[in-house]
Design a protein around this motif. Structure first.
Motif, PDB file in Angstrom:
ATOM      1  N   TRP A  59       0.633  -5.508 -10.916  1.00 21.29           N
ATOM      2  CA  TRP A  59       1.577  -5.681  -9.817  1.00 21.29           C
ATOM      3  C   TRP A  59       1.016  -4.982  -8.572  1.00 21.29           C
ATOM      4  CZ3 TRP A  59       6.560  -7.962 -10.721  1.00 21.29           C
ATOM      5  CH2 TRP A  59       7.366  -8.031  -9.582  1.00 21.29           C
ATOM      6  N   PRO A  60       0.343  -5.723  -7.704  1.00 19.95           N
ATOM      7  CA  PRO A  60      -0.211  -5.108  -6.492  1.00 19.95           C
ATOM      8  C   PRO A  60       0.893  -4.633  -5.549  1.00 19.95           C
ATOM      9  CG  PRO A  60      -1.235  -7.238  -6.947  1.00 19.95           C
ATOM     10  CD  PRO A  60      -0.028  -7.134  -7.824  1.00 19.95           C
ATOM     11  N   GLY A  61       0.685  -3.470  -4.928  1.00 24.39           N
ATOM     12  CA  GLY A  61       1.667  -2.978  -3.976  1.00 24.39           C
ATOM     13  C   GLY A  61       1.306  -1.612  -3.437  1.00 24.39           C
ATOM     14  N   ASP A  62       2.026  -1.220  -2.398  1.00 25.93           N
ATOM     15  CA  ASP A  62       1.861   0.076  -1.742  1.00 25.93           C
ATOM     16  C   ASP A  62       2.998   0.981  -2.204  1.00 25.93           C
ATOM     17  OD1 ASP A  62       1.928   2.256   0.030  1.00 25.93           O
ATOM     18  OD2 ASP A  62       1.236   1.066   1.730  1.00 25.93           O
ATOM     19  N   ALA A  63       2.655   2.083  -2.852  1.00 27.27           N
ATOM     20  CA  ALA A  63       3.661   2.967  -3.455  1.00 27.27           C
ATOM     21  C   ALA A  63       4.531   3.670  -2.430  1.00 27.27           C
ATOM     22  CB  ALA A  63       2.980   4.007  -4.342  1.00 27.27           C
ATOM     23  N   THR A  64       4.161   3.631  -1.159  1.00 26.83           N
ATOM     24  CA  THR A  64       4.968   4.284  -0.134  1.00 26.83           C
ATOM     25  C   THR A  64       5.954   3.325   0.527  1.00 26.83           C
ATOM     26  OG1 THR A  64       3.408   3.878   1.678  1.00 26.83           O
ATOM     27  CG2 THR A  64       3.082   5.879   0.364  1.00 26.83           C
ATOM     28  N   LYS A  65       5.937   2.050   0.144  1.00 23.43           N
ATOM     29  CA  LYS A  65       6.766   1.044   0.804  1.00 23.43           C
ATOM     30  C   LYS A  65       7.894   0.582  -0.114  1.00 23.43           C
ATOM     31  CE  LYS A  65       3.174  -0.697   3.906  1.00 23.43           C
ATOM     32  NZ  LYS A  65       2.403  -1.882   4.344  1.00 23.43           N
ATOM     33  N   ALA A  66       9.121   0.813   0.320  1.00 25.42           N
ATOM     34  CA  ALA A  66      10.280   0.406  -0.475  1.00 25.42           C
ATOM     35  C   ALA A  66      10.293  -1.097  -0.719  1.00 25.42           C
ATOM     36  CB  ALA A  66      11.571   0.831   0.226  1.00 25.42           C
TER      37      ALA A  66
END
Length: 211
Positions: free
Chosen positions: A46-53
């Motif tokens: 699951w690609p994503g930025d951990a700081t972005k809700a």
């Protein structure tokens, strides 16, 4: 369980993914580089930025627990540059979990964070202050966010990390008077993390892990 591992592509996060799969859990592996992970049964990259809700919210749907095992690349710049990854990511994650679930969070920080600073010797404190003050200052802010939450949390504080294989032989030091510096493999930290997922005795504890 179906477990969301945040920081799944390296270090303790990657070891937690492997251990969870070996132990029969399904894993949603969250990381910027998740698309590059090798496909495995039970694994959902699951690609994503951990700081972005906005990235975290859909990743939380349908999971039973969250493992937050973030890390940064160790280099000389971490001695002077401001670090906010750990607190920023946790500030984005915790309100989403409180509002929509799940309520089980395992958060990996490290010895020297928060009140575990008292476990360090005078010499260890000097080294920590010189090299890791920015990193562990932010990890302390991270822990404070978790502790103020209504979640069923566990803070995991490993000592010096090695790349040795999973042994299952390590100390879980819960009482502050037992905390001490030591070494532990990333694989053994992951072993504790995955075992703690459904162990109510670990809820709202902050153990130090060492061999």
């Amino acid at each position: 369980m179906k477990v969301l591992v945040i920081g799944a592509s390296r270090g303790i996060g990657r070891a937690s993914v492997q251990t969870a799969l070996e132990d029969g859990h399904e894993v949603r592996a969250f990381a910027r580089s998740a698309a590059e992970m090798t496909p495995l049964p039970g694994l959902e990259p699951w690609p994503g930025d951990a700081t972005k809700a906005a990235d975290l919210a859909p990743a939380l749907k349908g999971v039973d627990a969250v493992v937050q095992a973030l890390g940064i690349k160790a280099d000389l710049s971490m001695t002077w540059r401001e670090i906010t990854l750990f607190s920023d990511a946790t500030a984005a994650l915790v309100p989403l979990m409180e509002a929509h679930g799940p309520d089980r969070l395992i958060c990996v920080t490290g010895i020297g964070t928060g009140d575990s600073w008292q476990a360090l010797s005078s010499l260890e404190r000097i080294g920590h202050s010189v090299v890791f003050s920015k990193v562990y200052g932010d990890k302390t802010r991270q822990e404070d966010i978790v502790k103020r939450s209504s979640l069923r949390w566990t803070l995991v504080r490993p000592t010096i990390l090695t790349s040795n294989p999973r042994s299952g032989r390590y100390k879980v030091l819960v009482r502050p008077e037992t905390w001490r510096m030591g070494v532990i493999s990333r694989a053994d930290v992951a072993d504790f993390v995955i075992r703690a997922l459904d162990d109510d005795a670990t809820v709202r504890t902050s153990p130090v892990l060492a061999r």
